[in-house]
Design an enzyme around this catalytic site. Sequence first.
Site, short mmCIF file in Angstrom:
data_model
loop_
_atom_site.label_atom_id
_atom_site.label_comp_id
_atom_site.label_asym_id
_atom_site.label_seq_id
_atom_site.Cartn_x
_atom_site.Cartn_y
_atom_site.Cartn_z
CE LYS A 28 -3.77 -0.30 2.15
NZ LYS A 28 -4.74 -0.52 3.25
N GLY A 107 -7.89 -7.37 4.03
CA GLY A 107 -8.75 -7.51 5.19
C GLY A 107 -8.15 -8.22 6.38
CG MET A 109 -2.47 -7.46 9.09
SD MET A 109 -0.77 -7.16 8.65
CE MET A 109 -0.92 -6.74 6.92
NE ARG A 352 -6.17 -4.63 -2.33
CZ ARG A 352 -6.66 -4.82 -1.11
NH1 ARG A 352 -5.85 -4.80 -0.07
NH2 ARG A 352 -7.95 -5.03 -0.92
CB CYS A 843 5.68 -43.08 -12.23
SG CYS A 843 6.45 -44.46 -11.37
#
Length: 887
Positions: A28, A107, A109, A352, A843
């Site tokens: 941010k 969402g 923090m 963002r 495999c």
Amino acid sequence: MTETRYVYNFGANEADGSAAMKKLLGGKGANLAEMTRLGLPVPPGFTVSTAACLAYLAEHQRFPDGLEDEALEALALLESRMGLRFGDASGPLLVSVRSGAAISMPGMMDTVLNLGLNDETVAGLGELTGNPRFAWDSYRRFIQMYANVVMGLRTDILEQYLERAKDIEDCLLDSELSVDALKNLVADYKQTVLDLSGTAFPQDPREQLWNAIAAVFRSWNTRRAVDYRNSEGIAHDLGTAVNVQAMVFGNMGEDSATGVAFTRDPKTGQQRFFGEWLPNAQGEDVVAGVRTPQPINLASGALSDDVTLEAAMPKVYEELVRLYHVLERHYRDMQDIEFTIQQGRLWMLQTRTGKRSPRAEVRIAVDMANEGLITRNEAILRVRTETIERLLHPQIDPSAERAVIATGLGASPGAATGKVVFFADDAVERAGRGEAVILVRRETSPEDIHGMLSARGILTARGGMTSHAAVVARGISKPCIVGAGEIDVDSVARTMTCGDVVVHEGDILTLDGGDGSVMLGEMPTIQPEPTADLHELMGWVDAVRRLKVYTNADTPRDCQIARDFGAEGIGLCRTEHMFFDEERIMAVREMILADDEQGRRRALEKILPMQRGDFRGIYKVMDGLPVIIRLLDPPLHEFLPQTEREIAALAEELGVDAEELDARNRALHEVNPMLGHRGCRLGLTFPEIYEMQVRAILEAAVEAVREDGVAVKPLIMIPLVGHVRELAFLREVVDATARRVLAEGETDVPYQVGTMIELPRACLTADEIAAEADFFSFGTNDLTQTTFGISRDDCPRFLPLYVDVGILPIDPFVSLDSAVCELVRMATEKGRAVKPGLSIGICGEHGGEPRSVAFCHSVGLDYVSCSPPRIPVARLAAAHAALAEAS
């Protein structure tokens, strides 16, 4: 100024940071700095770095030396830019305090808005703006957020006061409350804070600020944040930055608003501007889902133009469209943007990289490559392997009759069925018991993340396409429906009511996250068809990868499914799986229970045509692609009945004495069968079994060539070899049988004989074994359990503990362990030192696991083999590995 700098300013088209500084400033903060540099309308502020957070947490929640001086200097600069003073009664500066980690954690923090308000500044704000209603609304919001985020108080009581106030004034929305009602709410809120905490609500703005910064730092280690990082594979040592930014207000009247938008549709990936807005509101109203917002335009799903931002504020909308184009071109990816409109002026609060559904992730990558925004290789790297896996998850059968009881907004696509639970903790508990659950909430909050991770799907009564539930669900690829206004959720009674239908906890619901349908009961599902975008992407993937991708398949049907998924051969055909068919199990049991070789051969003659038919069907499907067939591997007792009733029934069918049969069964019992009489040891003891299987393999090859006109590439694999002489002995059995069969069929069919490397001794002596082998195939399931000395059937009792306490980073049966990797590396080098062109692959189940695929690429294996549904995942992982190596 201290030696370590902690605070970075942004504002007035200048910024100390940039988008390249995400590790230090968080996503941010770095993007706020970048938008400021680009000249976008960003409210000024400053970012407290992740280094300050890590220092605070390391010093037992004490701010590092020098931080306070830097922050106060930055606050003074912010005051000068805004022409307001922090804490001033006549011209108060208010700020938001927001978290911002280096990797987006939507969402997870904490955030506090309107910080700086108190009993004096609220009056000053009302006089300054001429809008006392707005000032008191902002104050009550601030108290509610601060009490929850900073003081750690439950705010459901405050919510009850708010609902009661709306009832008293007979209004639906909080934006309709009068000034007097808001003043009374503030008084009630402050008294409740005092009652719950024993401390009065703080009136000193600087105390508020430092407490809020500390709370955001602490939120890095909250349960929800830790759970989210564990789910997304995000490191725990990054810390979060804190962004202190001048407030702009979307709740100043009908010419103000707040919203969230995506530069492309996050659900479908379609190239259209998509978002939601709320007039006279603040950002948390949209994100938290407490009010259901309106679409910003018709393309976002508005039923009429009169509710859209485009119609209500056309000039602002036009500017927002211009800015979203600027941001998408600059960042070269789909952006998730938050904005506020204050009295007709647009402000950008965040951008963002947007969370998106699996379908959207593929489409956006392909579209952007085709638009020239990114390269094809960048598009490949932008699509995660888990996205491909989730994209191919089952969907509700469109032909099934649906018992739809409610409809909401399909926020995250996919089908989910499970038992209804109303609390996140219950979702975790039931999921831990192996139950599929649907988490039903009025709206979700960050505290629900652990339940969302455990649930198969999420349903909320409130919220929009940009609410917390919607954004998080898309990020973790969980089917989700939000804003289902027809349902009334009563979490106390643990019921959900839809009209006359009452759904109780434990009842089964099915969600269609695509169209938003909520259905009672379990619905049938189908395998979805890959989209055109996925086909195009996988074409680019195949052009850059080096590793071939084979499949583990035992029937023509599975082989066809695998080919549809892009398989380039069969890496493991387990012949024993063919024995369990009801029509042939009796012949197999007759062979096992025979007293002598003659008896066994008679039974094997019955099995021969069955196996031959199986192999011929597989060759026809694979048509020229390599088919690696493993000769019989498991212990013989696995084919015999275990209970007294089953033994009696078999004895009657075979016409033998039940006690004699039971004695034979007990004689085959082993204390540790996985290390016992199995694999090549069976072939050495009973070579007639392997002779029959080789005959079936090559007779089927002859028939496929001569009668079906298909090319065949049979590769015969001898399992569990630990000593070169085991392989040498059994290779002679294979070659002798092959000579007879090909002579009888008068057809030359090239074949190869190799071995499965699944024992540490085989790895250590791989140079010796290579002399007798045409190819190696690592059986990493058995190699892992023999390396660790752990039974893969019993380890679920204790192995999760090893991961939880950090002894192992991950379950070694999920992703290759480092020691197993070293054995694979050693055996590959030893084998190719003897035969440089030796074909080598794996495999085990690890063949479809991305980290294991990357390792296989790094050591130069030729192929990986996995179950059919994981083939696209393995193809993409192989391409990622090739591109990583090239860079």
